[in-house]
Design an enzyme around this catalytic site. Structure first.
Site, PDB file in Angstrom:
ATOM      1  N   HIS A  47      22.317 -21.508  -3.848  1.00 58.83           N
ATOM      2  CA  HIS A  47      21.993 -20.527  -2.853  1.00 58.83           C
ATOM      3  C   HIS A  47      21.230 -19.227  -3.437  1.00 58.83           C
ATOM      4  O   HIS A  47      20.284 -18.888  -2.807  1.00 58.83           O
ATOM      5  CB  HIS A  47      23.532 -19.572  -2.431  1.00 58.83           C
ATOM      6  CG  HIS A  47      23.320 -18.237  -1.798  1.00 58.83           C
ATOM      7  ND1 HIS A  47      22.863 -18.134  -0.513  1.00 58.83           N
ATOM      8  CD2 HIS A  47      23.466 -17.005  -2.216  1.00 58.83           C
ATOM      9  CE1 HIS A  47      22.760 -16.933  -0.218  1.00 58.83           C
ATOM     10  NE2 HIS A  47      22.944 -16.112  -1.234  1.00 58.83           N
TER      11      HIS A  47
ATOM     12  N   HIS B 197      17.252 -16.770  -2.513  1.00 61.55           N
ATOM     13  CA  HIS B 197      16.892 -15.495  -2.780  1.00 61.55           C
ATOM     14  C   HIS B 197      15.425 -15.286  -3.389  1.00 61.55           C
ATOM     15  O   HIS B 197      14.617 -14.246  -3.564  1.00 61.55           O
ATOM     16  CB  HIS B 197      17.929 -14.735  -3.476  1.00 61.55           C
ATOM     17  CG  HIS B 197      19.373 -14.272  -2.681  1.00 61.55           C
ATOM     18  ND1 HIS B 197      19.093 -13.201  -1.830  1.00 61.55           N
ATOM     19  CD2 HIS B 197      20.505 -14.875  -2.707  1.00 61.55           C
ATOM     20  CE1 HIS B 197      20.374 -13.133  -1.445  1.00 61.55           C
ATOM     21  NE2 HIS B 197      21.032 -14.122  -1.999  1.00 61.55           N
TER      22      HIS B 197
ATOM     23  N   GLU C 189      20.354 -11.101   3.277  1.00 65.76           N
ATOM     24  CA  GLU C 189      21.002 -12.598   3.661  1.00 65.76           C
ATOM     25  C   GLU C 189      20.781 -13.355   5.013  1.00 65.76           C
ATOM     26  O   GLU C 189      20.699 -14.539   4.989  1.00 65.76           O
ATOM     27  CB  GLU C 189      22.692 -12.150   3.423  1.00 65.76           C
ATOM     28  CG  GLU C 189      22.872 -11.979   2.054  1.00 65.76           C
ATOM     29  CD  GLU C 189      22.802 -13.009   1.130  1.00 65.76           C
ATOM     30  OE1 GLU C 189      22.642 -14.141   1.155  1.00 65.76           O
ATOM     31  OE2 GLU C 189      23.275 -12.559  -0.195  1.00 65.76           O
TER      32      GLU C 189
ATOM     33  N   SER D  38      19.642 -21.191   2.947  1.00 61.68           N
ATOM     34  CA  SER D  38      20.068 -22.244   2.046  1.00 61.68           C
ATOM     35  C   SER D  38      21.224 -23.057   2.629  1.00 61.68           C
ATOM     36  O   SER D  38      22.327 -23.601   2.333  1.00 61.68           O
ATOM     37  CB  SER D  38      20.824 -21.332   0.777  1.00 61.68           C
ATOM     38  OG  SER D  38      21.720 -20.374   1.425  1.00 61.68           O
TER      39      SER D  38
HETATM   40 FE    FE Z   1      23.278 -14.353  -1.424  1.00 59.32          FE
END
Ligand code: FE
Ligand code: PHE
Length: 296
Positions: free
Chosen positions: A135, A140, A183, A202
């Site tokens: 993730h 990110h 997010e 993700s």
């Molecule tokens: Fe995150």
């Protein structure tokens, strides 16, 4: 893997109860990753890259290629840091997992992005409730190569330090902004709606759900609207907020939030899945792509 992450306490937040880990920075134990660990990376990487073209924004996909992430094996933070440093001056640091808010903000304010060093087990391929290496790194890190987004993340860290000095409600508002942008953000492009949020890119299921399901609301980006809106951590999101551009995100978050926090303190929170009267709602277009209400 010969060491396990050290969970130090549970923290009660807007996200529910989340584990918080030791705050120290750790060297990525790259030589200790097992064949299974690398295979998990390969499976997840290949699966996401297969479905993301046409779904994730080009800024994300191009940056991921440019920084040299591949499906072959878990990347070394030290390799990625060379490219990141050249592009935007950000660097990755290894951590055990989610950090206490203040530590997290301080890292971001200094252009350090904390990445969880461990990867999920093979039986957690489809779902893990806390952020792992896949993730953090896959989701990110690519957009930190983008100068505008890189600046946004640093400004967010500085804003977090400030909100921390103001109080719990300010922090909650800012956390919601992170949730609905970093997010779970969507972006409107000439080719249609695209994903930029790390929590979506993700996840295979949410990548499809966020764009193709009729269930969630897709609402035009608005800082105060977002800051009032609760969110879900245990299911796909009921609402996604759509930016027109990264420039819009920068512009809208530039002003001092202090008066906004004061205004919000007087207002009730809004439920996660409800459309409000003055929301700009995005509907699925009849042809390919998407259109706002006004266009169809
Ligand atoms: Fe995150
Ligand atoms: N402008 C915000 C403030 O005054 C800081 C911030 C910038 C927060 C970008 C989030 C993102 O607090």
């Amino acid at each position: 893997m010969n060491s396990q992450p050290r969970r130090v306490e549970n923290l009660h937040t807007d996200k529910g109860k989340v584990p918080v880990y030791a705050t120290g920075v750790v060297d990525q134990p790259w030589d200790d990753y097992s064949a299974d660990d690398h295979a998990t990376w390969t499976t997840l990487y290949a699966r996401q890259r297969e479905i993301l073209p046409g779904r994730a924004c080009n800024e994300f996909l191009d940056a991921q290629d440019a920084m040299g992430m591949t499906a072959d094996r878990i990347p070394k933070f030290s390799d990625l840091n060379v490219e990141l440093g050249k592009a935007t001056g950000w660097s990755l640091i290894g951590v055990e997992g989610l950090l206490p808010e203040l530590d997290f903000f301080d890292h971001l304010a200094n252009r350090r992005f904390p990445v969880t060093w461990w990867i999920r087990r093979p039986d957690q391929i489809d779902y893990i409730e806390e952020p792992d290496l896949f993730h953090d790194l896959f989701g990110h890190v690519p957009l930190l190569m983008n100068p505008m987004f890189a600046d946004y993340m640093q400004a967010y860290g500085e804003g977090g330090l400030k909100a921390h000095g103001i109080g719990e409600e300010a922090l909650q508002a800012l956390t919601r902004l992170y949730w609905y942008t970093v997010e779970f953000g969507l972006i409107d492009t000439p080719e249609g709606l695209r994903i930029y949020g790390a929590g979506i890119v993700s996840s295979k299921g949410e990548s499809i759900h966020s764009l193709e399901s009729d269930a969630p609301n897709r609402i035009g980006f608005d800082v105060e609207r977002i800051m009032r809106t609760r969110y879900r951590i245990d299911t796909y999101q009921k609402t996604y907020f759509v930016i027109d551009s990264f420039a819009q995100l920068m512009r809208a978050t530039e002003p001092d939030f202090t008066p906004i926090y004061a205004r919000l303190a007087e207002l009730e929170s809004l439920p996660a899945g409800e459309v409000q009267g003055d929301d700009r709602v995005f509907h699925r277009g009849t042809g390919e792509g998407w259109a706002t209400d006004g266009d169809i």
